[in-house]
Design a protein around this motif. Structure first.
Motif, short mmCIF file in Angstrom:
data_model
loop_
_atom_site.label_atom_id
_atom_site.label_comp_id
_atom_site.label_asym_id
_atom_site.label_seq_id
_atom_site.Cartn_x
_atom_site.Cartn_y
_atom_site.Cartn_z
N VAL A 85 4.96 7.16 1.56
CA VAL A 85 5.38 5.92 2.21
C VAL A 85 4.69 4.74 1.56
CG1 VAL A 85 5.45 4.61 4.37
CG2 VAL A 85 5.79 7.09 4.41
N THR A 86 5.48 3.75 1.19
CA THR A 86 4.96 2.46 0.74
C THR A 86 5.17 1.46 1.86
OG1 THR A 86 5.42 2.90 -1.59
CG2 THR A 86 5.19 0.60 -0.94
N ALA A 87 4.13 0.73 2.22
CA ALA A 87 4.21 -0.29 3.27
C ALA A 87 3.99 -1.66 2.66
CB ALA A 87 3.17 -0.02 4.36
N ASP A 142 -3.18 0.37 7.02
CA ASP A 142 -3.75 -0.13 5.77
C ASP A 142 -3.33 -1.58 5.53
OD1 ASP A 142 -5.29 1.99 4.91
OD2 ASP A 142 -3.65 2.97 3.86
N VAL A 143 -2.09 -1.92 5.88
CA VAL A 143 -1.65 -3.31 5.78
C VAL A 143 -2.45 -4.17 6.75
CG1 VAL A 143 0.29 -4.87 6.21
CG2 VAL A 143 0.66 -2.73 4.98
N ALA A 144 -2.61 -3.68 7.98
CA ALA A 144 -3.35 -4.43 8.99
C ALA A 144 -4.79 -4.66 8.57
CB ALA A 144 -3.31 -3.68 10.33
N THR A 160 0.85 -1.19 0.00
CA THR A 160 0.00 0.00 0.00
C THR A 160 0.88 1.24 0.00
OG1 THR A 160 -1.84 1.13 1.13
CG2 THR A 160 -0.15 0.14 2.53
N VAL A 161 0.35 2.37 -0.42
CA VAL A 161 1.10 3.62 -0.41
C VAL A 161 0.18 4.75 -0.01
CG1 VAL A 161 0.67 4.09 -2.87
CG2 VAL A 161 2.67 5.10 -1.75
N LEU A 182 8.81 -0.64 5.32
CA LEU A 182 8.38 0.63 4.76
C LEU A 182 9.43 1.14 3.79
CD1 LEU A 182 7.13 2.60 7.93
CD2 LEU A 182 5.80 1.14 6.41
N LEU A 183 8.98 1.78 2.72
CA LEU A 183 9.83 2.50 1.80
C LEU A 183 9.37 3.95 1.81
CD1 LEU A 183 9.69 -0.04 -1.17
CD2 LEU A 183 11.41 0.08 0.65
#
Length: 331
Positions: free
Chosen positions: A144-146, A83-85, A52-53, A94-95
């Motif tokens: 942020v990308t997760a 969002d990941v959760a 996700t971002v 994270l990126l």
């Protein structure tokens, strides 16, 4: 007064110096190949990766007069981790991409890195910043990308709710919206420009609401727990309960019925306020709700409206839409 020699701006430094200053704050990498190469190498234990971002832009998403670098680092991580959760996954990496004006102080950048690390440590232990990008811009922007791992679970989608399910939520509803009202009503000048927050003039409740807005702490750990408990649908409440519940209802082809008596004293903020980043989920009626979730309604066969409150259509604004609600003239 800022000591310009001890705290240079990013425009006075080389990219490598800024990058090293960030990496020093982030701690050890968990990746197979971490920061320093052209890309990170992340293990995917069951062959699937949740991704996700989210982007925070100065103006629509935050104001530097109100938020420290630490606040923004923490918030930019938190809104992605949840969002990941919400897919039933555990965040793993994270990126982070930063676009910064030349005048940005190095202390702000290192504070942001500290906030990123703290959010991962407190909300998703084991997750780390594993890469990113730096560039210049007239507008401070944090993207942020997760990434996350399902550990063999099926992902929990928005589209799985069925008539008869229980609607439940984990986390706060309405606090962040009240905090935002405090900022706009108490900490702007005559021209509507933001001014620094003076917490000494706030009540304890106002300080709590402000913290929910500036540094949200969503229930990230409860996403996989909800999945294991049989959640049929789930999503992050970022734009307001009514608006996000309508998205879940549309995806599932049902109507979500909310009981306002379950929402506390400030029903309007709970229904329409955003940025608390609670988890909204549905569960089969014969399954007990996992600890941390509370019932707020039920799922009905699809009717004329995707969401009803106390059996009726809710009249008025239902949540935050940046294309509709953002006004650059307010600062």
């Amino acid at each position: 007064m800022v000591d310009e020699h001890a705290d240079p701006t990013v425009g006075e430094l080389r990219e490598g110096v800024i990058l090293r200053s960030i990496l020093e704050r982030l701690g050890e990498s968990n990746a197979l190949v971490g920061p320093g190469d052209d890309a990170a190498l992340i293990a995917a234990a069951d062959g699937r990766v949740v991704a996700t971002v989210d982007t925070l832009v100065h103006g629509p998403d935050f104001r530097l007069a109100w938020s420290s670098g630490y606040d923004l680092g923490y918030k930019s991580a938190a809104v992605n981790l949840v969002d990941v959760a919400a897919m039933g996954a555990t965040p793993t990496a994270l990126l982070v991409a930063l676009a910064m004006p030349d005048a940005t102080r190095l202390s702000f950048v290192t504070g942001l890195a500290d906030g990123l690390r703290a959010a991962c440590r407190e909300l998703a232990p084991g997750c780390r910043v594993e890469g990113g990008d730096l560039t210049v811009s007239d507008t401070l922007t944090i993207a942020v990308t997760a990434l996350g791992a399902l550990a063999g679970r099926a992902p929990v989608l928005r589209s799985g709710a069925r008539a008869g399910d229980v609607v439940a939520v984990a986390g706060d509803l309405g606090r962040a919206a009240r905090g935002l009202r405090v900022l706009f009503e108490r900490f702007t000048d005559a021209a509507h420009a933001p001014v620094p927050v003076d917490e000494s003039v706030l009540t304890p409740a106002e300080r709590d609401d402000l913290a929910a807005q500036l540094r949200p702490a969503p229930p990230v750990a409860l996403g996989p727990i909800a999945a294991d408990a049989g959640a049929t649908a789930m999503m992050d409440v970022s734009d307001g309960l009514l608006l996000d519940a309508s998205r879940l209802a549309e995806a599932s082809g049902v109507t979500v019925a909310i009981d306002s008596a379950t929402l506390g004293d400030d029903v309007h903020s709970a229904l329409t306020g955003g940025e608390d980043h609670a988890l909204l989920a549905t569960f089969a009626p014969d399954r007990p709700l996992p600890a941390g979730f509370r019932r707020i309604g039920g799922v009905l066969p699809r009717a004329a409206d995707p969401v009803v409150v106390d059996g009726a259509r809710y009249e008025g604004r239902t949540g935050w839409d940046p294309y509709r609600d953002w006004d650059a003239r307010t600062g």
